[in-house]
Write a protein that holds these residues in place. Structure first.
Motif, PDB file in Angstrom:
ATOM      1  N   VAL A 167       0.913  -1.060   0.119  1.00  0.00           N
ATOM      2  CA  VAL A 167      -0.018  -0.014  -0.098  1.00  0.00           C
ATOM      3  C   VAL A 167       0.845   1.196   0.070  1.00  0.00           C
ATOM      4  O   VAL A 167       1.853   1.321   0.854  1.00  0.00           O
ATOM      5  N   LEU A 168       0.689   2.107  -0.892  1.00  0.00           N
ATOM      6  CA  LEU A 168       1.233   3.404  -0.872  1.00  0.00           C
ATOM      7  C   LEU A 168       0.279   4.386  -0.179  1.00  0.00           C
ATOM      8  O   LEU A 168      -0.777   4.664  -0.953  1.00  0.00           O
ATOM      9  N   ASP A 169       0.710   5.229   0.881  1.00  0.00           N
ATOM     10  CA  ASP A 169      -0.356   5.739   1.726  1.00  0.00           C
ATOM     11  C   ASP A 169       0.055   7.275   1.640  1.00  0.00           C
ATOM     12  O   ASP A 169       1.224   7.666   2.513  1.00  0.00           O
ATOM     13  N   LEU A 170      -0.505   8.204   1.000  1.00  0.00           N
ATOM     14  CA  LEU A 170      -0.413   9.608   1.011  1.00  0.00           C
ATOM     15  C   LEU A 170      -1.227  10.110   1.907  1.00  0.00           C
ATOM     16  O   LEU A 170      -1.421  11.412   1.828  1.00  0.00           O
ATOM     17  N   VAL A 194      -2.312  -0.939  -3.895  1.00  0.00           N
ATOM     18  CA  VAL A 194      -3.142  -0.045  -3.268  1.00  0.00           C
ATOM     19  C   VAL A 194      -2.429   1.584  -3.253  1.00  0.00           C
ATOM     20  O   VAL A 194      -1.387   1.697  -2.782  1.00  0.00           O
ATOM     21  N   PHE A 195      -3.394   2.635  -3.703  1.00  0.00           N
ATOM     22  CA  PHE A 195      -2.876   3.933  -3.734  1.00  0.00           C
ATOM     23  C   PHE A 195      -3.851   4.789  -2.827  1.00  0.00           C
ATOM     24  O   PHE A 195      -5.225   4.629  -3.217  1.00  0.00           O
ATOM     25  N   GLN A 238      -9.415  -0.502  -9.515  1.00  0.00           N
ATOM     26  CA  GLN A 238     -10.491   0.632  -9.883  1.00  0.00           C
ATOM     27  C   GLN A 238     -10.123   1.689  -8.682  1.00  0.00           C
ATOM     28  O   GLN A 238      -9.612   1.602  -7.995  1.00  0.00           O
ATOM     29  N   TYR A 239     -11.166   2.619  -9.055  1.00  0.00           N
ATOM     30  CA  TYR A 239     -10.986   3.880  -8.334  1.00  0.00           C
ATOM     31  C   TYR A 239     -12.091   3.832  -7.334  1.00  0.00           C
ATOM     32  O   TYR A 239     -13.432   3.539  -7.530  1.00  0.00           O
ATOM     33  N   ARG A 291      -3.422  -2.404 -12.291  1.00  0.00           N
ATOM     34  CA  ARG A 291      -3.840  -3.196 -11.342  1.00  0.00           C
ATOM     35  C   ARG A 291      -4.177  -2.516 -10.072  1.00  0.00           C
ATOM     36  O   ARG A 291      -4.592  -3.106  -9.020  1.00  0.00           O
ATOM     37  N   ILE A 292      -3.706  -1.431  -9.858  1.00  0.00           N
ATOM     38  CA  ILE A 292      -3.673  -0.674  -8.671  1.00  0.00           C
ATOM     39  C   ILE A 292      -5.278  -0.212  -8.502  1.00  0.00           C
ATOM     40  O   ILE A 292      -5.977   0.227  -8.921  1.00  0.00           O
TER      41      ILE A 292
END
Length: 416
Positions: free
Chosen positions: A16-19, A105-106, A212-213, A131-132
């Protein structure tokens, strides 16, 4: 899966990339980290997540000095790695894209439109990694007339109607709208975001092969979480009034004063009411025609509350609770936080945890356990809430193949 850290958790192998900043988005990613995902938290090079600044309480170091680790930050950021990246710079934006290419995941919680200016919007990230799963957590959502507005938890309690039904009823001392004590809209939005992410991961891996978003808004959560009370309005058309500490179902259900404090009693059905009256030494009330069923008790609630209040006031709260529990009437003394963590059931369930922390004089910091208990893939607490930029070198080397000189150059240019 991207082949992230293998922790043995249910989400082992998910990266997971967590901003996210402050509470709602970090809460969502902490849930994923608790479940075994590798979470890389991205912060500003100077200052970091603004949640680090939220007082009033901060972790103190061995010399008694305040650190930048606020209790607010500590509650929502365990099981993560911290990297610092200047998102306003072209080099920083490229680092985020390169990391996103290797993530499942973003998560971000900027005001709608901000990520487009950085070239880090869903379309841009999806072009790199189809795929994100990309989750945006905002106050008002990605569209509509209020999409560009900022907002914090209590704003949405007000906007979503929750304040209007919370607090002391009109005509009583202290009457007026009231917010909840904790920031429940942030926390519930974090749970909603986590649920959406898990659903999208399952769909990707079982059905589509693509990401998906996800659009999650605090306003939507604030309205949806009012469940049956909001449904009452939709069915009846009547705007509900504040009811103070009265319950929303069977009654009597409210806070009563004892000689030494308060107790909450919920006699949810007719049998419970009869048992309550018997315990209080007034069995005749259980058969009084005014109070014989739920509807009658609601119509005559003012009279009933006065009678019960006089009876309850003759008791100390813990003996009364013990007697009511014995009679199978739901109740609890009103605990403060010290009482909560001294409670035998809370201690038995292990709700209070300790995690090692490099800045703590005791070597650890207390925290609250994840409330989900998985039998085969239990929650783990492998990482303390990270120090600012604690994992810059590790992440940039291991994921992007940078060497020490390249990382030092980025640091010198204040990209990280």
């Amino acid at each position: 899966m991207t082949g992230g850290e293998q922790t043995g958790g249910a989400l082992s192998g998910i990266r997971v990339l967590d901003l996210g900043r402050v509470l709602a988005a970090p809460w969502a990613t902490q849930i994923l980290g608790d479940m075994g995902a590798e979470v890389i938290k991205v912060e500003r090079p100077q200052g970091g997540d603004m949640g680090r600044l939220y007082g009033p309480d901060f972790l103190m170091d061995a010399q008694g000095r305040k650190t930048r680790e606020s209790s607010f930050y500590l509650c929502a950021n365990r099981n993560k790695k911290s990297v610092t990246v200047d998102l306003s710079s072209a080099e920083g934006q490229q680092i985020i894209k390169d990391l996103a290419a290797q993530c499942d995941v973003f998560v971000e919680n900027f005001i709608a439109g901000t990520t487009e200016r950085f070239g880090l919007d869903y379309a841009s990230i999806r072009a790199i990694n189809p795929r994100i799963i990309y989750c945006s957590v905002t106050g008002y959502g990605q569209d509509g007339p209020y999409a560009s507005r900022p907002g914090f938890d209590a704003v949405f309690q007000a906007h979503g109607g929750m304040m209007s039904v919370t607090g002391i009823p009109d005509g009583m001392p202290g009457a007026g709208p009231m917010k909840t004590g904790p920031s429940l809209m942030d926390v519930m939005t974090g749970y909603n975001a986590a649920v959406g992410i898990l659903a999208a991961l399952l769909h990707r891996d079982r059905v589509s092969g693509e990401g998906q978003y996800i659009d999650v808004a605090l306003l939507d959560t604030a309205v949806a979480c009012q469940s049956h009370l909001m449904s009452n309005y939709l069915i009846s058309g009547r705007v509900p009034e504040r009811r103070g500490n009265e319950g929303n179902g069977g009654g009597p259900a409210q806070v009563f004063k004892c000689r030494d404090g308060e107790i909450y009693i919920s006699a949810g059905n007719n049998h419970n009411f009869v048992d309550l009256c018997r315990v209080l030494g007034a069995p005749e009330l259980g058969h009084d025609p005014r109070f014989v069923d739920l509807h009658d008790r609601y119509l005559h609630r003012s009279e009933l509350t006065g009678l019960l209040s006089d009876l309850v006031l003759q008791w100390d709260r813990r003996p009364l609770m013990d007697a009511l529990v014995e009679a199978h009437v739901a109740c609890s003394v009103v605990n403060d936080y010290a009482d909560v963590f001294d409670d035998p059931q809370v201690r038995h369930r292990g709700i209070l945890i300790d995690m090692p922390h490099p800045l703590s004089p005791t070597g650890s910091v207390p925290g609250i356990a994840n409330p989900v208990r998985l039998s085969d893939t239990p929650v783990r607490y492998d990482r303390h809430p990270p120090l600012l930029g604690e994992h810059n070198d590790e992440v940039l080397h291991d994921m992007l193949g940078m060497n020490g000189m390249e990382i030092a150059a980025l640091r010198a240019r204040r990209v990280i």
